[in-house]
Design an enzyme around this catalytic site. Sequence first.
Site: not given
Length: 241
Positions: A106-108
């Site tokens: 998952l993106d930051k």
Amino acid sequence: MADTIRLDKLLGHTGWGTRKEIRELCRSGAVAVNGMSCRDSSLKVQPGRDTVTVKGEPVSYEEFYYLMLYKPEGILSATEDPHARTVIDLLPRQFSGAGLFPVGRLDKDTTGLLLLTNDGQWAHRITSPKKHVPKVYIARVAGSVPGDIGERFAAGLVLDDGLVCLPAKAVCSGEGELTITVQEGKFHQVKRMCAAVGLTVEALHRVRIGSLSLDETLTPGTWRSLTETERDAVFRSPETD
């Protein structure tokens, strides 16, 4: 006879340190096997049959771990990073030597359901686009949602770099909110798919993988182990449950 494992490997797997540190731990008399002090870190033990303790604390060994984590914002989906905290940093010592890694990423700035394991085959079944495991996100978006967004996602969007996405779902679930289901996990895919129809994602939260939903009792940064039923649930479509 049950499979045996070296004591130092068992203790390393369960987070008790490096092989050198474990050797010193044994020499200090802190380790016991079946109630008897054990100073030989190379001793072969049988997990599930032999009882191992460190400083009186029981050591529980499992070859594979399967965890559900509520990923918070600002944490990297990685095993290590010299400049930022990762999802592995959110776990207790007992997992530090087990080789856990995030299943996909998952993106930051994306939150929600993230799975962690050290079982590579199980992870591959989830992340491989050929397996068509659906991942469901709630996206808060800015811009005018096209009236035909469902049809466009279902047809397979073409992104700015020419990537042709697998058929996906997009349903308006509130003012400025979409529920998006994808079968793959390309780099920034959901954000790029929204951009392809003129929308900007302001917040993104994953709520489900297969028929496994994020545990509502978890809070950002917390985790729990999956049950055997839940480990299988990721490969089932919610429609079949």
